[in-house]
Write a protein that holds these residues in place. Structure first.
Motif, PDB file in Angstrom:
ATOM      1  N   TYR A 191       0.772  -1.075   0.013  1.00  0.00           N
ATOM      2  CA  TYR A 191       0.095   0.029   0.274  1.00  0.00           C
ATOM      3  C   TYR A 191       0.709   1.293   0.204  1.00  0.00           C
ATOM      4  O   TYR A 191       0.518   2.264  -0.476  1.00  0.00           O
ATOM      5  CB  TYR A 191      -1.096  -0.073   1.015  1.00  0.00           C
ATOM      6  N   GLU A 192       2.115   1.230   0.642  1.00  0.00           N
ATOM      7  CA  GLU A 192       2.901   2.562   0.802  1.00  0.00           C
ATOM      8  C   GLU A 192       3.511   2.560  -0.597  1.00  0.00           C
ATOM      9  O   GLU A 192       3.672   3.760  -1.307  1.00  0.00           O
ATOM     10  CB  GLU A 192       3.982   2.123   1.624  1.00  0.00           C
ATOM     11  N   LEU A 193       3.835   1.608  -1.394  1.00  0.00           N
ATOM     12  CA  LEU A 193       4.182   1.614  -2.959  1.00  0.00           C
ATOM     13  C   LEU A 193       3.137   2.098  -3.895  1.00  0.00           C
ATOM     14  O   LEU A 193       3.577   2.944  -4.631  1.00  0.00           O
ATOM     15  CB  LEU A 193       5.043   0.406  -3.368  1.00  0.00           C
ATOM     16  N   GLU A 194       2.058   1.902  -3.635  1.00  0.00           N
ATOM     17  CA  GLU A 194       0.859   2.365  -4.300  1.00  0.00           C
ATOM     18  C   GLU A 194       0.644   3.712  -4.279  1.00  0.00           C
ATOM     19  O   GLU A 194       0.538   4.317  -5.508  1.00  0.00           O
ATOM     20  CB  GLU A 194      -0.418   1.384  -3.834  1.00  0.00           C
ATOM     21  N   GLU A 195       0.890   4.170  -2.973  1.00  0.00           N
ATOM     22  CA  GLU A 195       0.829   5.514  -2.969  1.00  0.00           C
ATOM     23  C   GLU A 195       1.742   6.527  -3.593  1.00  0.00           C
ATOM     24  O   GLU A 195       1.892   7.652  -4.054  1.00  0.00           O
ATOM     25  CB  GLU A 195       0.658   5.954  -1.549  1.00  0.00           C
ATOM     26  N   LYS A 196       3.200   6.019  -3.705  1.00  0.00           N
ATOM     27  CA  LYS A 196       4.182   6.746  -4.264  1.00  0.00           C
ATOM     28  C   LYS A 196       4.393   6.499  -5.731  1.00  0.00           C
ATOM     29  O   LYS A 196       4.998   7.219  -6.375  1.00  0.00           O
ATOM     30  CB  LYS A 196       5.456   6.044  -3.472  1.00  0.00           C
ATOM     31  N   LEU A 197       3.652   5.227  -6.459  1.00  0.00           N
ATOM     32  CA  LEU A 197       3.878   5.150  -7.707  1.00  0.00           C
ATOM     33  C   LEU A 197       2.943   5.798  -8.401  1.00  0.00           C
ATOM     34  O   LEU A 197       1.935   6.178  -8.168  1.00  0.00           O
ATOM     35  CB  LEU A 197       4.091   3.477  -8.277  1.00  0.00           C
TER      36      LEU A 197
END
Length: 146
Positions: A84-90
């Protein structure tokens, strides 16, 4: 709304100032979009140590056995962030979440099989087969206009 740009050689990076009489939804949205910066590379871990992978090279990011992995044509790497953290950053123009445990690069999708009821089979470059969960099917169909 008025915009003003002032060129000043003493500023080494752009500075944005918003002057207003009150906070509005429009200003909040503008601030949010201005503050959103997407990553163009990620630090990943391999048997050789820490490596830098460009986001355009990512095929998919997935979690398995309580670890998060990032897959490229060069191999599979470990990432120390949550999905979920990567989803926000990508950048959402290039990456889509297809299940609770997986994000794929839209540019790496070769084929989507929508013949199965409730799920979508996804074929990625490198002959990688995965499935979109029911929860994300409508989001994916809307994204691609299916």
């Amino acid at each position: 709304m008025k915009f003003e740009v002032s060129i000043d050689p003493s500023y080494k990076e752009p500075k944005i100032i918003i002057l207003t009489d009150k906070m509005t939804d429009e200003i909040s949205d503008m601030m949010k979009s201005l503050s959103e910066t997407y990553m163009d590379s990620l630090a990943v871990f391999s048997d050789r140590g820490v490596e830098i992978v460009e986001c355009k090279d990512i095929i998919r990011i997935y979690s398995e056995k309580k670890k998060v992995f990032l897959q490229t044509a060069a191999g599979i790497f470990v990432v120390r962030s949550r999905v979920y953290e990567l989803e926000e950053k990508l950048d959402s123009q290039f990456f889509v979440r297809i299940s609770n445990s997986e994000i794929v690069n839209i540019k790496m999708i070769l084929n989507m099989d929508i013949s199965m009821t409730g799920t979508i089979g996804v074929l990625l470059k490198g002959n990688i087969k995965t499935y979109a969960s029911r929860r994300y099917v409508s989001k994916i169909k809307k994204l691609f206009g299916i």
